[in-house]
Design an enzyme around this catalytic site. Structure first.
Site, PDB file in Angstrom:
ATOM      1  N   GLN A   7      -0.289  12.013   7.577  1.00 54.04           N
ATOM      2  CA  GLN A   7       0.662  10.922   7.382  1.00 54.04           C
ATOM      3  C   GLN A   7       1.838  11.045   8.350  1.00 54.04           C
ATOM      4  OE1 GLN A   7      -0.769   9.119   5.177  1.00 54.04           O
ATOM      5  NE2 GLN A   7       0.597   7.377   5.312  1.00 54.04           N
TER       6      GLN A   7
ATOM      7  N   HIS B   8       1.789   9.540  12.065  1.00 53.17           N
ATOM      8  CA  HIS B   8       1.885   8.103  12.291  1.00 53.17           C
ATOM      9  C   HIS B   8       3.156   7.717  13.040  1.00 53.17           C
ATOM     10  CE1 HIS B   8      -1.333   5.897  10.300  1.00 53.17           C
ATOM     11  NE2 HIS B   8      -1.327   6.779   9.334  1.00 53.17           N
TER      12      HIS B   8
ATOM     13  N   GLU C 111       3.178   4.388  -1.349  1.00 54.60           N
ATOM     14  CA  GLU C 111       2.062   3.652  -0.753  1.00 54.60           C
ATOM     15  C   GLU C 111       0.735   4.368  -1.054  1.00 54.60           C
ATOM     16  OE1 GLU C 111       0.677   2.281   3.759  1.00 54.60           O
ATOM     17  OE2 GLU C 111       2.220   3.812   3.485  1.00 54.60           O
ATOM     18  N   HIS C 112       0.691   5.663  -0.735  1.00 64.38           N
ATOM     19  CA  HIS C 112      -0.491   6.489  -1.011  1.00 64.38           C
ATOM     20  C   HIS C 112      -0.100   7.577  -1.999  1.00 64.38           C
ATOM     21  CE1 HIS C 112      -0.868   5.161   3.287  1.00 64.38           C
ATOM     22  NE2 HIS C 112      -2.009   4.709   2.817  1.00 64.38           N
TER      23      HIS C 112
ATOM     24  N   ASP D 268      -7.853   4.947   4.807  1.00 62.59           N
ATOM     25  CA  ASP D 268      -7.422   4.315   6.060  1.00 62.59           C
ATOM     26  C   ASP D 268      -8.578   3.660   6.805  1.00 62.59           C
ATOM     27  OD1 ASP D 268      -4.769   4.962   5.804  1.00 62.59           O
ATOM     28  OD2 ASP D 268      -4.848   6.725   7.086  1.00 62.59           O
TER      29      ASP D 268
ATOM     30  N   HIS E 143      10.645 -38.350 -17.464  1.00 60.48           N
ATOM     31  CA  HIS E 143       9.429 -37.605 -17.773  1.00 60.48           C
ATOM     32  C   HIS E 143       8.800 -38.165 -19.052  1.00 60.48           C
ATOM     33  CE1 HIS E 143      10.706 -34.708 -14.798  1.00 60.48           C
ATOM     34  NE2 HIS E 143       9.700 -33.878 -15.090  1.00 60.48           N
TER      35      HIS E 143
END
Length: 421
Positions: A251, A254, A319-320, A353, A412
Site C-alpha cells: 500500500q 502507491h 478503504e481496505h 486490486d 397539488h
C-alpha cells in the site's frame, strides 16, 4: 513508522482532511467550460509540458499499442477481465425490473436502464494504472453502457501510456483522449469541440482531480471522491509478520500520501513487523516512495484487545481492511465500515486490486461509513413508472389530497380533485 497506544491517538486521526485549491479548480473548470479545446491546450502545456495538436488518440495509435503488448500480460488481462465480468454479472442479477400491484387499479414499476455515456479518468503519474481501465470499463460494458470515453494525461512521450492504450483497445474502448488533471474533468463534464460531455465520471486521481470532480458534481454524475489509498490491518500474534509487512509496503508504494496502518494487541508482534519493514524497504524498487509513506503516515496502533481494534477500524472506516487473527469469522459481523474486507493470511489486498473479480475502486477518507465500492448499479439508472386507473385513483387519490392540504399545497390537492370529478 510511528507506534502509538490506542489511548494516544489524536482525534484528527479519524477526521481526514482532503481539500484541493478550490479557486484554482473553479478557474480552470470555468475556462474549459467557456473556451473548450483552447483551454485544454493551455493547461496541458502548463501542467504536462506537452503541446497536443489532436487530443483524441487515433485508431492507429490504439492498434500499435495493442500489438506491442506482452503475451503474458495479455493472458493476465484476459483472466482478470473474466473474473471482473463474473462478479459484475452476479451483481447485475440482483437488480431486476418488476411490477407490483400496490392496490386495485394501481401498478408501480421499477425499470433499470444503463447510462448512455460515461467518462473514465486514468491518472498518469508514476505507474500506468491499467487495472483501473479494467475496473471501470468492464462493469460499464456488463451494464450495457453504449459510449465509454477515457481521459488520461499525455505524460508518456507526449502521449498516453501505451499500456493504458493497449488495455483500452483490448476492452474495445476506442475513444481515448490525451488530456489530464482538472481540465480533463471539466472537458468530460461540459464538453468541448473535441470531447463530447458524459453523464457520469469515474476513476481516481490526485487531490486536484478529486476536487474537480467534487466541483462539477451536480452538473454531471461522479462515482465518489477518492483520497489517498489506505489499508488498515488488524493482526494478533497468530499473524505472519512477513505477510503483514508485505501488505503494508504494497500500500505504501502507491503514493507518499498513502496510509498504511496496523492495529495489533501484541506489542512484540509490532516490533517484528517494524524490523521487516526496515529491511524490505531498502531493497524494494519503489522503496523511496514507500519509505516516505511509512514515515509520513505509517502507524502501528497498540490496542488493548481485538474488540478495541474493531472499534478503531469501524471509526476509521478504511478503504481496505485486513483481518489476520485467530478465528476471524467470529468478528466479521462486528466490522461495519470498510471498502473491502480481506479475511485471513491468503486474502491479500493486492488480489482485490487486480484478479479476484472484486472492484478495486473503493471509498477513502472515511466515506466507507456511508458507501461501498464501485458497483454495477453505478452504471445504471433505476427508474420508476406509475399506472393508475379510475378504481386506483379512488383508492389512493383521497390520501394524496389530505396530505397535500395538510402541507398547504392546494394546487397539488386540486390536481387530484379534477380527476376525481
Amino acid at each position: 513508522m510511528q507506534i502509538l497506544r490506542s489511548e494516544e491517538l489524536p482525534e484528527d486521526f479519524f477526521r481526514p482532511q482532503m481539500e484541493g485549491n478550490i479557486s484554482l479548480v473553479r478557474s480552470i473548470v470555468n475556462e474549459v467550460k467557456n473556451f473548450g479545446d483552447r483551454a485544454l491546450n493551455k493547461y496541458t502545456k502548463k501542467f504536462d509540458k506537452v503541446s497536443v495538436s489532436n487530443f483524441r488518440v487515433t485508431p492507429a495509435e490504439l492498434k500499435k499499442a495493442a500489438h506491442s503488448i506482452d503475451k503474458h500480460l495479455l493472458q493476465a488481462l484476459t483472466r482478470a477481465k473474466e473474473n471482473i465480468e463474473k462478479f459484475s454479472r452476479a451483481q447485475l442479477c440482483q437488480l431486476k425490473n418488476f411490477k407490483i400491484n400496490i392496490t386495485n387499479g394501481v401498478i408501480a414499476e421499477q425499470v433499470i436502464i444503463p447510462l448512455e455515456r460515461i467518462g473514465i479518468y486514468i491518472p498518469g503519474g508514476r505507474f500506468p494504472l491499467i487495472s483501473t481501465v479494467l475496473m471501470c470499463g468492464v462493469p460499464a460494458m456488463v451494464a450495457g453502457v453504449k459510449e465509454i470515453a477515457i481521459c488520461s494525461p499525455p505524460t508518456y512521450q507526449n502521449s498516453v501510456h501505451p499500456l493504458i492504450l493497449a488495455t483500452a483497445q483490448f476492452l474495445g474502448i476506442r475513444e481515448v483522449y490525451k488530456v489530464g488533471g482538472i481540465q480533463a474533468i471539466a472537458a468530460m463534464a461540459y464538453g468541448t469541440k473535441t470531447v463530447k460531455p458524459v453523464a457520469k465520471i469515474f476513476g481516481p486521481g490526485n487531490i486536484f482531480v478529486a476536487s474537480a470532480k467534487k466541483y462539477v458534481f451536480g452538473d454531471v454524475g461522479i462515482d465518489f471522491i477518492a483520497g489517498p489509498t489506505e489499508i488498515l490491518i488488524i493482526a494478533d500474534e497468530s499473524a505472519v509478520p512477513e505477510i503483514v509487512a508485505a501488505d503494508l509496503l504494497a500500500q505504501a508504494e502507491h503514493d507518499p500520501n498513502a496510509l498504511p496502518i496496523l492495529v495489533t494487541n501484541a506489542p512484540s508482534f509490532a516490533g517484528k513487523v517494524i524490523k521487516i519493514l526496515n529491511r524490505q524497504v531498502k531493497i524494494l524498487k519503489t522503496g523511496r516512495i514507500a519509505k516516505r509513506a511509512l514515515n509520513n503516515n505509517g502507524l502501528i496502533i497498540i490496542a488493548q484487545d481485538i474488540e478495541e481494534a474493531i472499534e478503531i477500524a469501524n471509526k476509521k472506516a478504511p478503504e481496505h481492511l485486513e483481518l489476520q487473527i485467530k478465528n476471524p469469522e467470529r468478528y466479521i459481523s462486528r466490522l461495519k465500515n470498510y471498502g473491502t474486507l480481506f479475511v485471513g493470511k491468503y486474502a491479500a489486498e493486492v488480489l482485490g486490486d487486480y484478479s479476484s473479480g472484486l472492484n478495486h475502486t473503493l471509498p477513502t477518507a472515511g466515506a466507507a461509513r456511508y458507501t461501498g465500492g464501485l458497483h454495477i448499479k453505478d452504471f445504471l439508472k433505476i427508474q420508476t413508472v406509475l399506472r393508475v386507473n379510475k378504481i386506483g385513483l379512488k383508492r389512493i387519490g383521497p390520501i394524496a389530497q389530505i396530505l397535500a392540504q395538510t402541507e398547504g399545497l392546494f394546487a397539488h390537492a386540486r390536481s387530484i380533485e379534477v380527476r376525481m370529478r
